[in-house]
Write a protein that holds these residues in place. Structure first.
Motif, PDB file in Angstrom:
ATOM      1  N   PRO A 157     -46.557  13.210  -7.632  1.00  7.30           N
ATOM      2  CA  PRO A 157     -45.821  13.486  -6.399  1.00  7.30           C
ATOM      3  C   PRO A 157     -44.619  12.564  -6.235  1.00  7.30           C
ATOM      4  O   PRO A 157     -44.727  11.342  -6.361  1.00  7.30           O
ATOM      5  CB  PRO A 157     -46.869  13.248  -5.312  1.00  7.30           C
ATOM      6  CG  PRO A 157     -48.174  13.545  -5.983  1.00  7.30           C
ATOM      7  CD  PRO A 157     -48.005  13.060  -7.387  1.00  7.30           C
ATOM      8  N   GLY A 158     -43.470  13.170  -5.965  1.00  8.63           N
ATOM      9  CA  GLY A 158     -42.230  12.434  -5.745  1.00  8.63           C
ATOM     10  C   GLY A 158     -41.453  12.096  -6.994  1.00  8.63           C
ATOM     11  O   GLY A 158     -40.292  11.658  -6.912  1.00  8.63           O
ATOM     12  N   ASP A 159     -42.028  12.307  -8.182  1.00  6.69           N
ATOM     13  CA  ASP A 159     -41.366  11.878  -9.412  1.00  6.69           C
ATOM     14  C   ASP A 159     -40.084  12.649  -9.703  1.00  6.69           C
ATOM     15  O   ASP A 159     -39.076  12.059 -10.108  1.00  6.69           O
ATOM     16  CB  ASP A 159     -42.313  12.008 -10.605  1.00  6.69           C
ATOM     17  CG  ASP A 159     -43.245  10.822 -10.741  1.00  6.69           C
ATOM     18  OD1 ASP A 159     -43.129   9.883  -9.935  1.00  6.69           O
ATOM     19  OD2 ASP A 159     -44.095  10.833 -11.649  1.00  6.69           O
ATOM     20  N   TRP A 160     -40.124  13.967  -9.534  1.00  9.07           N
ATOM     21  CA  TRP A 160     -38.915  14.728  -9.867  1.00  9.07           C
ATOM     22  C   TRP A 160     -37.774  14.369  -8.934  1.00  9.07           C
ATOM     23  O   TRP A 160     -36.612  14.278  -9.372  1.00  9.07           O
ATOM     24  CB  TRP A 160     -39.189  16.231  -9.837  1.00  9.07           C
ATOM     25  CG  TRP A 160     -39.667  16.743 -11.158  1.00  9.07           C
ATOM     26  CD1 TRP A 160     -40.908  17.211 -11.474  1.00  9.07           C
ATOM     27  CD2 TRP A 160     -38.910  16.802 -12.373  1.00  9.07           C
ATOM     28  NE1 TRP A 160     -40.977  17.560 -12.796  1.00  9.07           N
ATOM     29  CE2 TRP A 160     -39.757  17.330 -13.377  1.00  9.07           C
ATOM     30  CE3 TRP A 160     -37.597  16.461 -12.711  1.00  9.07           C
ATOM     31  CZ2 TRP A 160     -39.331  17.530 -14.694  1.00  9.07           C
ATOM     32  CZ3 TRP A 160     -37.175  16.656 -14.024  1.00  9.07           C
ATOM     33  CH2 TRP A 160     -38.025  17.183 -14.993  1.00  9.07           C
ATOM     34  N   SER A 161     -38.074  14.149  -7.679  1.00  9.36           N
ATOM     35  CA  SER A 161     -37.015  13.771  -6.730  1.00  9.36           C
ATOM     36  C   SER A 161     -36.421  12.416  -7.087  1.00  9.36           C
ATOM     37  O   SER A 161     -35.203  12.213  -6.996  1.00  9.36           O
ATOM     38  CB  SER A 161     -37.584  13.731  -5.312  1.00  9.36           C
ATOM     39  OG  SER A 161     -38.104  14.989  -4.938  1.00  9.36           O
ATOM     40  N   ALA A 162     -37.271  11.484  -7.529  1.00  9.77           N
ATOM     41  CA  ALA A 162     -36.797  10.130  -7.806  1.00  9.77           C
ATOM     42  C   ALA A 162     -36.195   9.984  -9.196  1.00  9.77           C
ATOM     43  O   ALA A 162     -35.199   9.274  -9.379  1.00  9.77           O
ATOM     44  CB  ALA A 162     -37.966   9.146  -7.655  1.00  9.77           C
ATOM     45  N   LEU A 163     -36.792  10.649 -10.186  1.00 17.81           N
ATOM     46  CA  LEU A 163     -36.417  10.421 -11.578  1.00 17.81           C
ATOM     47  C   LEU A 163     -35.545  11.512 -12.176  1.00 17.81           C
ATOM     48  O   LEU A 163     -34.760  11.256 -13.091  1.00 17.81           O
ATOM     49  CB  LEU A 163     -37.679  10.285 -12.442  1.00 17.81           C
ATOM     50  CG  LEU A 163     -38.724   9.265 -12.002  1.00 17.81           C
ATOM     51  CD1 LEU A 163     -39.956   9.354 -12.911  1.00 17.81           C
ATOM     52  CD2 LEU A 163     -38.148   7.864 -12.024  1.00 17.81           C
ATOM     53  N   GLY A 164     -35.722  12.719 -11.681  1.00 19.51           N
ATOM     54  CA  GLY A 164     -35.064  13.864 -12.297  1.00 19.51           C
ATOM     55  C   GLY A 164     -33.559  13.747 -12.473  1.00 19.51           C
ATOM     56  O   GLY A 164     -33.033  14.007 -13.564  1.00 19.51           O
ATOM     57  N   PRO A 165     -32.808  13.344 -11.434  1.00 16.15           N
ATOM     58  CA  PRO A 165     -31.348  13.339 -11.554  1.00 16.15           C
ATOM     59  C   PRO A 165     -30.814  12.410 -12.641  1.00 16.15           C
ATOM     60  O   PRO A 165     -29.669  12.574 -13.075  1.00 16.15           O
ATOM     61  CB  PRO A 165     -30.896  12.887 -10.158  1.00 16.15           C
ATOM     62  CG  PRO A 165     -32.011  13.281  -9.245  1.00 16.15           C
ATOM     63  CD  PRO A 165     -33.254  13.086 -10.049  1.00 16.15           C
ATOM     64  N   THR A 166     -31.589  11.420 -13.099  1.00 18.16           N
ATOM     65  CA  THR A 166     -31.063  10.465 -14.083  1.00 18.16           C
ATOM     66  C   THR A 166     -31.792  10.512 -15.427  1.00 18.16           C
ATOM     67  O   THR A 166     -31.551   9.674 -16.280  1.00 18.16           O
ATOM     68  CB  THR A 166     -31.150   9.025 -13.529  1.00 18.16           C
ATOM     69  OG1 THR A 166     -32.524   8.723 -13.203  1.00 18.16           O
ATOM     70  CG2 THR A 166     -30.297   8.869 -12.286  1.00 18.16           C
ATOM     71  N   LEU A 167     -32.668  11.505 -15.643  1.00 12.48           N
ATOM     72  CA  LEU A 167     -33.450  11.546 -16.872  1.00 12.48           C
ATOM     73  C   LEU A 167     -32.581  11.610 -18.125  1.00 12.48           C
ATOM     74  O   LEU A 167     -32.901  11.028 -19.150  1.00 12.48           O
ATOM     75  CB  LEU A 167     -34.405  12.743 -16.861  1.00 12.48           C
ATOM     76  CG  LEU A 167     -35.764  12.543 -16.190  1.00 12.48           C
ATOM     77  CD1 LEU A 167     -36.582  13.812 -16.287  1.00 12.48           C
ATOM     78  CD2 LEU A 167     -36.520  11.381 -16.821  1.00 12.48           C
ATOM     79  N   THR A 168     -31.476  12.334 -18.053  1.00 13.76           N
ATOM     80  CA  THR A 168     -30.610  12.481 -19.227  1.00 13.76           C
ATOM     81  C   THR A 168     -29.325  11.674 -19.107  1.00 13.76           C
ATOM     82  O   THR A 168     -28.463  11.754 -19.971  1.00 13.76           O
ATOM     83  CB  THR A 168     -30.235  13.958 -19.451  1.00 13.76           C
ATOM     84  OG1 THR A 168     -29.523  14.437 -18.305  1.00 13.76           O
ATOM     85  CG2 THR A 168     -31.480  14.801 -19.663  1.00 13.76           C
TER      86      THR A 168
END
Length: 458
Positions: A409-420
């Motif tokens: 929970p919350g990972d995509w919101s926090a991590l997604g924009p900078t994964l690449t």
């Protein structure tokens, strides 16, 4: 928010260090070496392959203890296999399936043609319709921007199932299905991650299918051979590989990046970090990463893979495919992984989700006893196995789980924009950075090619 790009990174690098000799890292390394870049690969294990792993079950006959399957949509993987002169073999599914879907172990198992379990078709149809509705609404390129993303990212899959599933058959089957698809515990991942994973992999029905689906074929001789061939190509092009060298830190200066291991330090114009998020987060970055690669609720994939080896695939003579689905562990599902030559017979069992943690904690003799006893209940014609292999991905220190990292929970919101997003001279690869076929071999290859294109300015 991004780190300032150090001078000298705007042009294509002359030298690159790749951290991780899995499929993503080796794809990037070979393609960079092909273009004249000086490449050094640093690998923590004593082997290449990452989450692919081969086991020799007879002289010259290998099976997969890690990532194994591919389908027609995995176009980059097929192209790379062809370039490395490797073939595929169909996954054998001829025959009836076995289903043990009650908690009472004395009931035995039901035999049924095909893979559809002896449960309410209406209940499972409703379950799949709800999953397809969730999946269709997710943006695969940016799941955190999907409609209702904030709510879906905050909700665990277990809570969603409690709210939405009413029929006992749907409640029974859903966690088994999720374990097979994602090696996930429903209580530990977000609904957004589940929906994205299914969408990214080609859709619910494609991921779940053998013939015509994502599990249609295997790499003949084992998928680990692809990484071995890529390593040979890298070395032939003047690249360098160091095994048994875990990376401790990556420091950037105005002129270069310095990578340190217990054995020493390496310098290059750029670095590709091609390891799972939980491992990448353990590296000391200077300057620090503006956003971590993993968060407090990011989980390791919950999978233990068992390979039971017999002189022959005796279940075939009894009209069985070797496929089973089971409500109790350790073997939550099994599949026939016999080599294409037809022997020895290999029955592969998958221990996933919360059951994987429980099983991994057992002593080896108890692991074997419980798995062999369950296999004998499912397939009473089985003799005593001539070999028994356990590959514990849950506790594997240089993978930290398999099939892939699980976003809580919350990972995509926090991590997604900078994964690449690059961090100065540091670029990130790995199947978890791919929004196409996330968690699969295909996603690993695509991530390696994305990084190569970024570095070369293509």
């Amino acid at each position: 928010m991004t780190a300032a790009t150090p001078p000298g990174t705007a042009s294509a690098p002359r030298s690159v260090i790749v951290v991780g000799a899995g499929l993503a890292g080796l794809t990037a390394a070979v393609e960079l070496a092909d273009r004249g870049v000086c490449v050094t690969v640093l690998e923590a294990r004593n082997r290449v392959g990452g989450r692919t792993l081969g086991i020799e079950v007879a002289p010259g006959r290998w099976i997969d203890a890690g990532a194994a399957y591919l389908g027609d949509l995995h176009t980059e993987l097929h192209a790379l296999l062809a370039a490395c002169d490797l073939k595929t073999a169909p996954t054998t599914m001829a025959g009836a399936s076995r289903f043990a879907l009650t908690e009472d172990r004395s009931d035995g198992a039901a035999t049924r043609d095909g893979r559809f379990p002896p449960l309410s078709a209406v209940a499972l149809g409703d379950l799949f319709e709800q999953l397809e509705e969730l999946t269709a609404a997710v943006r695969p390129d940016a799941p955190w921007l999907s409609p209702d993303a904030e709510r879906l990212d905050a909700l665990t899959v277990a809570d969603w199932a409690e709210q939405r599933l009413t029929h006992p058959d749907a409640k029974l089957f859903f966690p088994l299905f999720l374990g097979e698809m994602m090696a996930a515990d429903p209580a530990r991942i977000s609904v957004l991650h589940m929906a994205f994973y299914l969408r990214s992999g080609g859709g619910l029905r494609y991921l779940n299918a053998f013939e015509g689906g994502a599990q249609q074929d295997r790499v003949a001789g084992g998928s680990h051979r692809l990484c071995e061939r890529l390593t040979r190509r890298l070395l032939d092009r003047g690249g360098v590989l160091h095994t048994d060298e875990p990376v401790l830190s990556v420091e950037q200066t105005e002129r270069e990046a310095v990578v340190r291991t217990p054995e020493g330090s390496y310098r290059a114009d750029a670095v590709v970090v091609a390891v799972p998020p939980l491992l990448a987060d353990a590296i000391g970055f200077r300057p620090p990463l503006p956003t971590p690669r993993a968060a407090s609720r990011t989980e390791r994939g919950c999978a233990v893979k068992l390979n039971l080896v017999f002189p022959e695939p005796v279940w075939r003579a009894h009209g069985l495919s070797g496929w089973s689905v089971n409500a109790t562990g350790p073997l939550l599902s099994t599949v026939d992984d016999t080599p294409p030559e037809g022997s020895p017979g290999v029955l592969t069992g998958f221990v996933t989700g919360a059951e994987a943690h429980r099983f991994a904690a057992l002593p080896p003799e108890e692991q074997r006893a419980t798995a062999v006893a369950q296999a004998a209940r499912l397939f009473p014609m089985l003799p005593e196995p001539i070999a028994f292999h356990v590959t514990d991905w849950v506790n594997e220190p240089w993978s930290k789980g398999c099939y892939a990292a699980l976003f809580g929970p919350g990972d995509w919101s926090a991590l997604g924009p900078t994964l690449t997003e690059p961090h100065g001279r540091v670029h990130f690869a790995g199947t978890e950075t791919s929004t196409e076929f996330f968690g699969l071999l295909e996603g690993a290859i695509r991530s390696g090619r994305r990084v190569t294109a970024d570095l070369l300015g293509e």
